[in-house]
Design a protein around this motif. Structure first.
Motif, PDB file in Angstrom:
ATOM      1  N   GLY A  72       0.871  -1.081  -0.032  1.00  0.00           N
ATOM      2  CA  GLY A  72      -0.066  -0.074   0.019  1.00  0.00           C
ATOM      3  C   GLY A  72       0.827   1.239  -0.149  1.00  0.00           C
ATOM      4  O   GLY A  72       1.286   1.801   0.880  1.00  0.00           O
ATOM      5  N   SER A  73       1.178   1.652  -1.186  1.00  0.00           N
ATOM      6  CA  SER A  73       2.250   2.843  -1.240  1.00  0.00           C
ATOM      7  C   SER A  73       1.578   4.155  -1.599  1.00  0.00           C
ATOM      8  O   SER A  73       2.407   5.181  -1.546  1.00  0.00           O
ATOM      9  CB  SER A  73       3.201   2.526  -2.343  1.00  0.00           C
ATOM     10  N   ALA A  74       0.393   4.249  -2.320  1.00  0.00           N
ATOM     11  CA  ALA A  74      -0.190   5.491  -2.780  1.00  0.00           C
ATOM     12  C   ALA A  74       0.846   6.241  -3.777  1.00  0.00           C
ATOM     13  O   ALA A  74       1.367   5.863  -4.765  1.00  0.00           O
ATOM     14  CB  ALA A  74      -0.737   6.241  -1.386  1.00  0.00           C
ATOM     15  N   TYR A  77       4.848   8.575  -0.835  1.00  0.00           N
ATOM     16  CA  TYR A  77       5.616   9.307   0.265  1.00  0.00           C
ATOM     17  C   TYR A  77       6.391   8.465   1.025  1.00  0.00           C
ATOM     18  O   TYR A  77       7.403   8.615   1.378  1.00  0.00           O
ATOM     19  CB  TYR A  77       4.316   9.965   0.739  1.00  0.00           C
ATOM     20  N   SER A  78       5.746   7.300   1.766  1.00  0.00           N
ATOM     21  CA  SER A  78       6.475   6.584   2.661  1.00  0.00           C
ATOM     22  C   SER A  78       7.512   5.809   1.807  1.00  0.00           C
ATOM     23  O   SER A  78       8.789   5.449   2.573  1.00  0.00           O
ATOM     24  CB  SER A  78       5.447   5.570   3.427  1.00  0.00           C
ATOM     25  N   ALA A  79       7.484   5.434   0.828  1.00  0.00           N
ATOM     26  CA  ALA A  79       8.506   4.664  -0.057  1.00  0.00           C
ATOM     27  C   ALA A  79       9.765   5.723  -0.283  1.00  0.00           C
ATOM     28  O   ALA A  79      10.941   5.307  -0.352  1.00  0.00           O
ATOM     29  CB  ALA A  79       7.999   4.385  -1.502  1.00  0.00           C
ATOM     30  N   THR A  95       3.797  -1.047  -3.835  1.00  0.00           N
ATOM     31  CA  THR A  95       2.620  -1.667  -4.295  1.00  0.00           C
ATOM     32  C   THR A  95       1.497  -0.730  -4.129  1.00  0.00           C
ATOM     33  O   THR A  95       1.342  -0.393  -3.198  1.00  0.00           O
ATOM     34  CB  THR A  95       2.185  -3.033  -3.743  1.00  0.00           C
ATOM     35  N   ASP A  96       0.631  -1.026  -5.106  1.00  0.00           N
ATOM     36  CA  ASP A  96      -0.602  -0.195  -5.229  1.00  0.00           C
ATOM     37  C   ASP A  96      -1.793  -0.588  -6.217  1.00  0.00           C
ATOM     38  O   ASP A  96      -1.252  -1.120  -7.242  1.00  0.00           O
ATOM     39  CB  ASP A  96      -0.632   1.302  -5.341  1.00  0.00           C
ATOM     40  N   SER A  97      -2.840  -0.807  -5.933  1.00  0.00           N
ATOM     41  CA  SER A  97      -3.810  -1.238  -6.898  1.00  0.00           C
ATOM     42  C   SER A  97      -4.417  -0.132  -7.710  1.00  0.00           C
ATOM     43  O   SER A  97      -5.353  -0.660  -8.608  1.00  0.00           O
ATOM     44  CB  SER A  97      -5.032  -1.949  -6.037  1.00  0.00           C
ATOM     45  N   ALA A 125      -1.444  -5.972  -3.085  1.00  0.00           N
ATOM     46  CA  ALA A 125      -0.199  -6.015  -2.634  1.00  0.00           C
ATOM     47  C   ALA A 125      -0.026  -7.542  -1.865  1.00  0.00           C
ATOM     48  O   ALA A 125       1.389  -7.933  -1.891  1.00  0.00           O
ATOM     49  CB  ALA A 125      -0.167  -4.870  -1.428  1.00  0.00           C
ATOM     50  N   LEU A 126      -1.155  -8.130  -1.493  1.00  0.00           N
ATOM     51  CA  LEU A 126      -0.852  -9.437  -0.981  1.00  0.00           C
ATOM     52  C   LEU A 126      -0.420 -10.255  -2.029  1.00  0.00           C
ATOM     53  O   LEU A 126       0.351 -11.149  -1.766  1.00  0.00           O
ATOM     54  CB  LEU A 126      -2.072  -9.687  -0.274  1.00  0.00           C
ATOM     55  N   ASP A 127      -0.913 -10.168  -3.253  1.00  0.00           N
ATOM     56  CA  ASP A 127      -0.698 -11.255  -4.204  1.00  0.00           C
ATOM     57  C   ASP A 127       0.801 -10.974  -4.614  1.00  0.00           C
ATOM     58  O   ASP A 127       1.449 -11.869  -4.935  1.00  0.00           O
ATOM     59  CB  ASP A 127      -1.555 -10.934  -5.538  1.00  0.00           C
ATOM     60  N   ILE A 139       9.042  -5.196   5.984  1.00  0.00           N
ATOM     61  CA  ILE A 139       7.900  -5.096   5.168  1.00  0.00           C
ATOM     62  C   ILE A 139       7.019  -4.011   6.091  1.00  0.00           C
ATOM     63  O   ILE A 139       6.997  -4.162   7.189  1.00  0.00           O
ATOM     64  CB  ILE A 139       7.271  -6.392   5.527  1.00  0.00           C
ATOM     65  N   PHE A 140       6.686  -3.158   5.248  1.00  0.00           N
ATOM     66  CA  PHE A 140       5.760  -2.103   5.695  1.00  0.00           C
ATOM     67  C   PHE A 140       4.094  -2.370   5.137  1.00  0.00           C
ATOM     68  O   PHE A 140       3.875  -2.390   4.182  1.00  0.00           O
ATOM     69  CB  PHE A 140       6.214  -0.856   5.469  1.00  0.00           C
ATOM     70  N   ILE A 141       3.361  -2.355   6.331  1.00  0.00           N
ATOM     71  CA  ILE A 141       1.812  -2.757   5.972  1.00  0.00           C
ATOM     72  C   ILE A 141       1.162  -1.234   6.096  1.00  0.00           C
ATOM     73  O   ILE A 141       0.992  -0.880   7.171  1.00  0.00           O
ATOM     74  CB  ILE A 141       1.308  -3.938   6.833  1.00  0.00           C
ATOM     75  N   ASP A 142       0.497  -0.997   5.072  1.00  0.00           N
ATOM     76  CA  ASP A 142      -0.275   0.153   4.810  1.00  0.00           C
ATOM     77  C   ASP A 142      -1.751   0.039   3.882  1.00  0.00           C
ATOM     78  O   ASP A 142      -1.893   0.759   3.314  1.00  0.00           O
ATOM     79  CB  ASP A 142       0.580   1.404   4.585  1.00  0.00           C
ATOM     80  N   VAL A 143      -2.005  -1.206   3.982  1.00  0.00           N
ATOM     81  CA  VAL A 143      -3.218  -1.493   2.912  1.00  0.00           C
ATOM     82  C   VAL A 143      -4.537  -1.074   3.705  1.00  0.00           C
ATOM     83  O   VAL A 143      -4.399  -0.702   4.942  1.00  0.00           O
ATOM     84  CB  VAL A 143      -3.051  -2.888   2.178  1.00  0.00           C
ATOM     85  N   ASP A 144      -5.747  -1.547   3.040  1.00  0.00           N
ATOM     86  CA  ASP A 144      -7.185  -1.611   3.517  1.00  0.00           C
ATOM     87  C   ASP A 144      -6.851  -2.191   5.011  1.00  0.00           C
ATOM     88  O   ASP A 144      -6.339  -3.284   5.047  1.00  0.00           O
ATOM     89  CB  ASP A 144      -8.131  -1.814   2.701  1.00  0.00           C
ATOM     90  N   LYS A 145      -7.543  -1.590   5.935  1.00  0.00           N
ATOM     91  CA  LYS A 145      -7.413  -2.201   7.372  1.00  0.00           C
ATOM     92  C   LYS A 145      -8.018  -3.299   7.532  1.00  0.00           C
ATOM     93  O   LYS A 145      -7.668  -4.249   8.267  1.00  0.00           O
ATOM     94  CB  LYS A 145      -7.987  -1.072   8.451  1.00  0.00           C
ATOM     95  N   ASP A 146      -9.029  -3.806   6.906  1.00  0.00           N
ATOM     96  CA  ASP A 146      -9.660  -5.157   6.997  1.00  0.00           C
ATOM     97  C   ASP A 146      -8.672  -6.269   6.377  1.00  0.00           C
ATOM     98  O   ASP A 146      -8.911  -7.389   6.933  1.00  0.00           O
ATOM     99  CB  ASP A 146     -11.108  -5.378   6.216  1.00  0.00           C
ATOM    100  N   GLN A 147      -7.777  -5.738   5.783  1.00  0.00           N
ATOM    101  CA  GLN A 147      -6.790  -6.667   5.301  1.00  0.00           C
ATOM    102  C   GLN A 147      -5.423  -7.021   6.005  1.00  0.00           C
ATOM    103  O   GLN A 147      -4.611  -7.820   5.869  1.00  0.00           O
ATOM    104  CB  GLN A 147      -6.305  -6.544   3.792  1.00  0.00           C
ATOM    105  N   TYR A 148      -5.415  -6.306   7.390  1.00  0.00           N
ATOM    106  CA  TYR A 148      -4.289  -6.491   7.907  1.00  0.00           C
ATOM    107  C   TYR A 148      -3.963  -7.806   8.463  1.00  0.00           C
ATOM    108  O   TYR A 148      -2.946  -8.312   8.574  1.00  0.00           O
ATOM    109  CB  TYR A 148      -4.306  -5.429   9.213  1.00  0.00           C
TER     110      TYR A 148
END
Ligand SMILES: C[S@@+](CC[C@H](N)C(=O)[O-])C[C@H]1O[C@@H](n2cnc3c(N)ncnc32)[C@H](O)[C@@H]1O
Length: 221
Positions: A72-74, A77-79, A95-97, A125-127, A139-148
Motif C-alpha cells: 500500500g504505497s499510494a 511518500y513513505s516509499a 505496491t498499489d492497486s 499487494a498481498l498477491d 515489510i511495511f503494511i499500509d493497505v486497507d485495514k480489514d486486510q491487516y
C-alpha cells in the motif's frame, strides 16, 4: 457532533495541540516531500506524514534493511522516506492497486532521484508479495485495514529472522480502543492485528502512539 473521520492525513490520536506541536517542531521537508504533503492534504490521500516518515526512515537506517516491501504505497511518500534512508544497493518494492497512484508515485520518485531503487508493482499487494521470491528485511503494511490480519500472516512468512514488520494506523483514529460497531470491518481488522502481534511468540512488538499509531515488530525466529 464530534468528527469521526480525520480532516487530513496528519491528524491522529494525540491531543490536537500535541499533534500540532509534534508536526510543527519537525524540520522542514525538501521541496518534493513538501509537494507530496500538499497533494495529500488537498486530495485527502492518507499518507503517513512527516513524523511517521521519520520513524520509518529510522527503522530502515538502524536495521540496515536492504530488501524492503511496502504493502500500500499510494503516491510514494513513505516509499521515498525509506528509499532515502536505505543503504546503497537497497531495493524498495512499491505496491498499489490504483493506476493513478502508481503514475504519480513514479514521477515523484524519479524527480527525487530514487527511481532506480524502487521497483513499482501495480496490483494487489498481498498477491504481489506472495509472488515475489526471497526473504525481506523490512515489510511495511499500509493497505486497507480489514486486510491487516491476512497481510500479517503473509508478511511473517516473507520476513527474514531478525527482520522488521512495521504497520501504520494501528490505533485507527482511536476506534481500535473501543468496541467495533457492527459491520466495521476496518476496526475489527486492526483490533485482530494488534492482538496477533502481541500473542505471537516469534515477534517482539511495540505500538508507538505517534499520529495514528505505528506498530513495530521484530521477528525473532
Ligand atoms: C494509506 S494509503 C498508503 C500510503 C502510503 N503508505 C504513504 O504513507 O505514503 C493506502 C494505499 O493502499 C492502496 N491499497 C489498499 N489496499 C490495497 C491492496 N490490497 N493492494 C494494493 N494496494 C492497496 C490504496 O490504493 C491506497 O493508495
Amino acid at each position: 457532533m464530534a468528527r469521526t473521520v480525520p480532516r487530513y492525513a496528519h491528524e491522529g490520536v494525540l491531543q490536537p495541540a500535541v499533534d500540532r506541536y509534534v508536526n510543527q517542531v519537525l524540520p522542514r521537508r525538501d521541496p518534493i516531500l513538501a509537494e507530496m504533503e500538499r497533494l495529500a492534504k488537498r486530495e485527502n490521500i492518507p499518507i503517513i506524514g512527516p513524523a511517521c516518515g521519520r520513524l520509518l526512515a529510522l527503522a530502515v537506517e538502524v536495521s540496515g534493511a536492504k530488501r524492503i516491501f511496502e504493502m500500500g504505497s499510494a503516491i510514494g511518500y513513505s516509499a521515498l522516506w525509506m528509499a532515502r534512508a536505505a543503504r546503497r544497493g537497497a531495493k524498495i518494492h512499491y505496491t498499489d492497486s490504483d493506476p493513478r497512484n502508481i503514475a504519480r508515485a513514479r514521477a515523484f520518485l524519479r524527480r527525487a532521484g530514487v527511481g532506480s531503487r524502487v521497483e513499482m508493482h501495480l496490483g494487489d499487494a498481498l498477491d504481489v508479495l506472495y509472488d515475489t521470491p526471497g526473504a525481506f528485511d523490512l515489510i511495511f503494511i499500509d493497505v486497507d485495514k480489514d486486510q491487516y490480519p491476512a497481510a500479517l500472516k503473509l508478511a511473517l512468512g516473507k520476513l527474514r529472522r531478525g527482520g522488521l514488520l512495521v504497520a501504520d494506523n494501528v490505533l485507527w483514529y482511536g476506534r481500535a480502543a473501543r468496541p467495533a460497531k457492527r459491520g466495521d470491518a476496518f476496526t475489527r481488522g486492526i483490533q485482530l492485528f494488534n492482538r496477533k502481534i502481541y500473542a505471537d511468540k516469534n515477534l517482539f512488538s511495540v505500538i508507538v502512539p505517534l499520529r495514528d499509531g505505528v506498530a513495530i515488530c521484530v521477528k525473532k525466529n
